[in-house]
Design an enzyme around this catalytic site. Sequence first.
Site, short mmCIF file in Angstrom:
data_model
loop_
_atom_site.label_atom_id
_atom_site.label_comp_id
_atom_site.label_asym_id
_atom_site.label_seq_id
_atom_site.Cartn_x
_atom_site.Cartn_y
_atom_site.Cartn_z
CB THR A 181 3.26 0.97 -10.44
OG1 THR A 181 3.56 1.50 -8.96
CG2 THR A 181 4.08 -0.30 -10.80
CG ASP A 182 5.63 5.07 -7.48
OD1 ASP A 182 5.41 4.21 -7.51
OD2 ASP A 182 5.77 5.97 -6.89
CD GLU A 183 3.85 -0.45 -5.83
OE1 GLU A 183 4.53 -1.33 -5.45
OE2 GLU A 183 2.87 -0.07 -5.32
CE1 TYR A 191 0.92 -4.14 -9.52
CE2 TYR A 191 2.12 -2.42 -8.86
CZ TYR A 191 1.44 -3.15 -9.58
OH TYR A 191 0.53 -1.53 -9.61
CE LYS A 229 1.90 -1.93 -14.65
NZ LYS A 229 0.93 -1.77 -15.46
P1 NAD Z 1 -7.41 -2.30 -10.07
O1 NAD Z 1 -6.68 -4.25 -9.04
O2 NAD Z 1 -8.49 -2.09 -8.89
O3 NAD Z 1 -8.31 -2.50 -11.67
C1 NAD Z 1 -7.46 -3.41 -12.32
C2 NAD Z 1 -8.95 -3.95 -13.31
O4 NAD Z 1 -8.38 -4.90 -15.00
C3 NAD Z 1 -9.98 -4.50 -12.78
O5 NAD Z 1 -10.73 -3.76 -13.28
C4 NAD Z 1 -10.04 -6.09 -13.37
O6 NAD Z 1 -11.30 -6.31 -14.08
C5 NAD Z 1 -9.05 -6.01 -14.60
N1 NAD Z 1 -7.85 -6.62 -15.02
C6 NAD Z 1 -7.14 -7.33 -14.36
N2 NAD Z 1 -6.70 -8.06 -15.03
C7 NAD Z 1 -7.68 -8.19 -16.04
C8 NAD Z 1 -6.90 -9.09 -17.13
N3 NAD Z 1 -6.66 -10.57 -17.41
N4 NAD Z 1 -7.68 -9.21 -18.39
C9 NAD Z 1 -8.86 -7.96 -18.52
N5 NAD Z 1 -9.37 -7.25 -17.37
C10 NAD Z 1 -8.54 -7.60 -16.18
O7 NAD Z 1 -6.10 -1.61 -10.75
P2 NAD Z 1 -5.83 -0.24 -10.30
O8 NAD Z 1 -5.09 -0.07 -9.27
O9 NAD Z 1 -6.97 0.25 -10.72
O10 NAD Z 1 -4.47 0.05 -11.29
C11 NAD Z 1 -4.57 0.08 -12.55
C12 NAD Z 1 -3.58 0.26 -13.56
O11 NAD Z 1 -2.72 1.49 -12.67
C13 NAD Z 1 -2.66 -0.82 -12.96
O12 NAD Z 1 -1.90 -1.31 -14.78
C14 NAD Z 1 -2.31 -0.71 -12.69
O13 NAD Z 1 -0.69 -0.99 -12.40
C15 NAD Z 1 -1.34 1.37 -12.30
N6 NAD Z 1 -1.15 1.86 -11.95
C16 NAD Z 1 -2.66 1.85 -9.65
C17 NAD Z 1 -1.67 2.83 -9.10
C18 NAD Z 1 -2.20 2.77 -7.31
O14 NAD Z 1 -1.89 2.84 -6.60
N7 NAD Z 1 -3.52 1.91 -7.45
C19 NAD Z 1 -0.67 3.35 -9.20
C20 NAD Z 1 0.62 3.55 -10.32
C21 NAD Z 1 -0.03 2.78 -11.57
P1 TYD Z 2 -0.78 -0.86 -0.61
O1 TYD Z 2 -2.17 -0.09 -0.05
O2 TYD Z 2 -1.26 -2.67 -0.58
O3 TYD Z 2 0.50 -0.65 -1.35
P2 TYD Z 2 1.58 -0.54 -2.26
O4 TYD Z 2 1.84 -2.00 -1.46
O5 TYD Z 2 1.67 -0.58 -3.50
O6 TYD Z 2 2.41 0.41 -1.82
O7 TYD Z 2 0.42 -0.38 0.50
C1 TYD Z 2 0.65 0.84 0.71
C2 TYD Z 2 1.14 0.51 2.85
O8 TYD Z 2 0.78 0.05 3.10
C3 TYD Z 2 2.86 -0.21 1.70
O9 TYD Z 2 3.39 -0.39 2.62
C4 TYD Z 2 2.23 -1.43 2.97
C5 TYD Z 2 1.56 -1.23 4.17
N1 TYD Z 2 -0.04 -1.68 4.83
C6 TYD Z 2 -0.45 -2.68 5.76
O10 TYD Z 2 0.61 -2.05 6.72
N2 TYD Z 2 -1.17 -3.31 6.04
C7 TYD Z 2 -2.16 -3.64 5.55
O11 TYD Z 2 -2.85 -4.01 5.76
C8 TYD Z 2 -2.14 -3.21 3.70
C9 TYD Z 2 -3.30 -3.42 2.95
C10 TYD Z 2 -1.11 -2.59 3.26
#
Ligand code: NAD
Ligand code: TYD
Length: 360
Positions: free
Chosen positions: A142-144, A167, A171
Site C-alpha cells: 500500500t501507499d500508506e 496497519y 505493511k
Molecule cells: P481484504 O481485507 O478485502 O481481503 C483480505 C483477504 O485476506 C481476505 O480474503 C481474508 O480472508 C484474507 N486473509 C486475512 N488474514 C489472513 C490470514 N491470516 N491467512 C490467510 N488469509 C487471510 O483486503 P484487500 O483490500 O483486498 O487488500 C488486499 C491486499 O492489498 C492487502 O495486502 C492490502 O494491504 C493491499 N492493498 C489494499 C488497498 C485497498 O485500497 N484496499 C490498497 C493498496 C494495497
Molecule cells: P478507508 O476506506 O478506511 O481507507 P484508508 O483509511 O485505508 O484510507 O477510509 C478512507 C477515508 O475515509 C479515510 O480518510 C478515513 C475516512 N472514513 C470516514 O470518514 N468515515 C468512515 O466511516 C470510514 C470507514 C472512513
Amino acid sequence: MKNIIITGGAGFIGSHVVREFVLQHPEITIINLDALTYAGNLENLKDIEKYPNYRFEKADITDIEALRRIFEKYHPDAVIHLAAESHVDRSITDPMAFINTNVNGTANLLNLCKEFWDLNPEHTHGRFPNKPRKNLFYHVSTDEVYGSLGEDGFFVETTAYDPKSPYSASKAASDHMVRAYGNTYGLPYIISNCSNNYGPNHFPEKLIPLCLFNIIHERPLPIYGDGKYTRDWLYVIDHARAIHQIFFEAKTGKTYNIGGFNEWQNIDLIHELIRQMDAKLGRPEGYSQKLITFVKDRPGHDKRYAIDATKLNQELSWKPSVTFEEGLAKTIEWYLENQEWLNNVTSGEYQKYYEKQYHS
Ligand code: NAD
Ligand code: TYD
C-alpha cells in the site's frame, strides 16, 4: 510457470487478481490460498470456481505447517501475496491481529519460498534483472507505508517509509522483510504499492462501500473529523491489471507505485456518491444529504495520500482503463445489483463489529 499461489484471493482485490490470472492463463494453475476471515468471501469468485485451472486452499498464513502442506502439494513457481488484515480502524482497536497476519504471516511465506526454491546466494541484493526468472515472490502493498502528505507533493518509489497507523506499520514491516530476503538470500521479488482501491466486492466497512450501503438503507454516513482528508482512488480492476502486467513484465528487485492521479477529499466524494445514488434510486436530488453525520475523528488520521505512478507508466506503459466517473458508475451499478451479497457479508461477524463501531 505452472503453479501460482495467490494469497488473500477471496478478498476484495485478491478476487479480481485471481480472476485476471485464471481467465488469462489457462495453462497455469492458480491456487487461491485464503483463511476466509470476515473479509474473505468465496462468493466473490463464483463465476470462475469451476474453471479447470482454479483451486482453493483454506489456510491461515500464520500457520506455517498448513502452508508447508500446500507448498508440498503444489510446489509453486510463484507467490502473489495479498492476504492481510486491511482496515485501518480495526488496526487501531486490535493491532496484534495485524502484526500476526501481516508481519508474521508474510515471514512464514518468505521462509517457505526460501525452503522450496533453489535460491542462488550469489544473486544477492535482489537485483538480477537479466537472469531468466524461475520463481517470483510478488508482494502487494500500500501507499500508506509512506505516511501522510501535506497539501503538495506525491509519493514516489523512493519516498522514505514513514508509516503512522498499526496497519501501515505492519505493511511497511512486511515490505522490509521481502526486501531483506531479496538482499540476503537472493529471493526474486517485486513489490507494488497502490493507492486506495474501489469497486465490486469491496467490504462495506471501507468508506465508499459503507456509504453506498448506508445510502441504500438511509443510515447515517459517518464522516471522520471535518471530512477534509484526501485519498487517491483507483478502480480495483485497474489495480489487478497492473499486478498482472508487472508480474510478467517487470524485472525482479523492482518496486512500482500504482495509482490513477485521482485525489478526492472525503466530503466531496460523499457528495458525489449521494448525487449519483439519489439519481439511481429515483430519489429527489440531494435527498440523502441529510444522512451526512460528522463523527469523532480517527486517531492519528493520515491527512493526504497521493501516488505518482509515472514510473509504471513510463517503463511498462500501464495506465488506468477507466476514468473515475466510469469506475464509480460501474461500482454503484454493481452494489445496486448485488444487494444480496451486501446483506450476506454484513450479517454474522461483521454485524457485531458494525454495532460496536458505529452504534455504541
Ligand atoms: P481484504 O481485507 O478485502 O481481503 C483480505 C483477504 O485476506 C481476505 O480474503 C481474508 O480472508 C484474507 N486473509 C486475512 N488474514 C489472513 C490470514 N491470516 N491467512 C490467510 N488469509 C487471510 O483486503 P484487500 O483490500 O483486498 O487488500 C488486499 C491486499 O492489498 C492487502 O495486502 C492490502 O494491504 C493491499 N492493498 C489494499 C488497498 C485497498 O485500497 N484496499 C490498497 C493498496 C494495497
Ligand atoms: P478507508 O476506506 O478506511 O481507507 P484508508 O483509511 O485505508 O484510507 O477510509 C478512507 C477515508 O475515509 C479515510 O480518510 C478515513 C475516512 N472514513 C470516514 O470518514 N468515515 C468512515 O466511516 C470510514 C470507514 C472512513
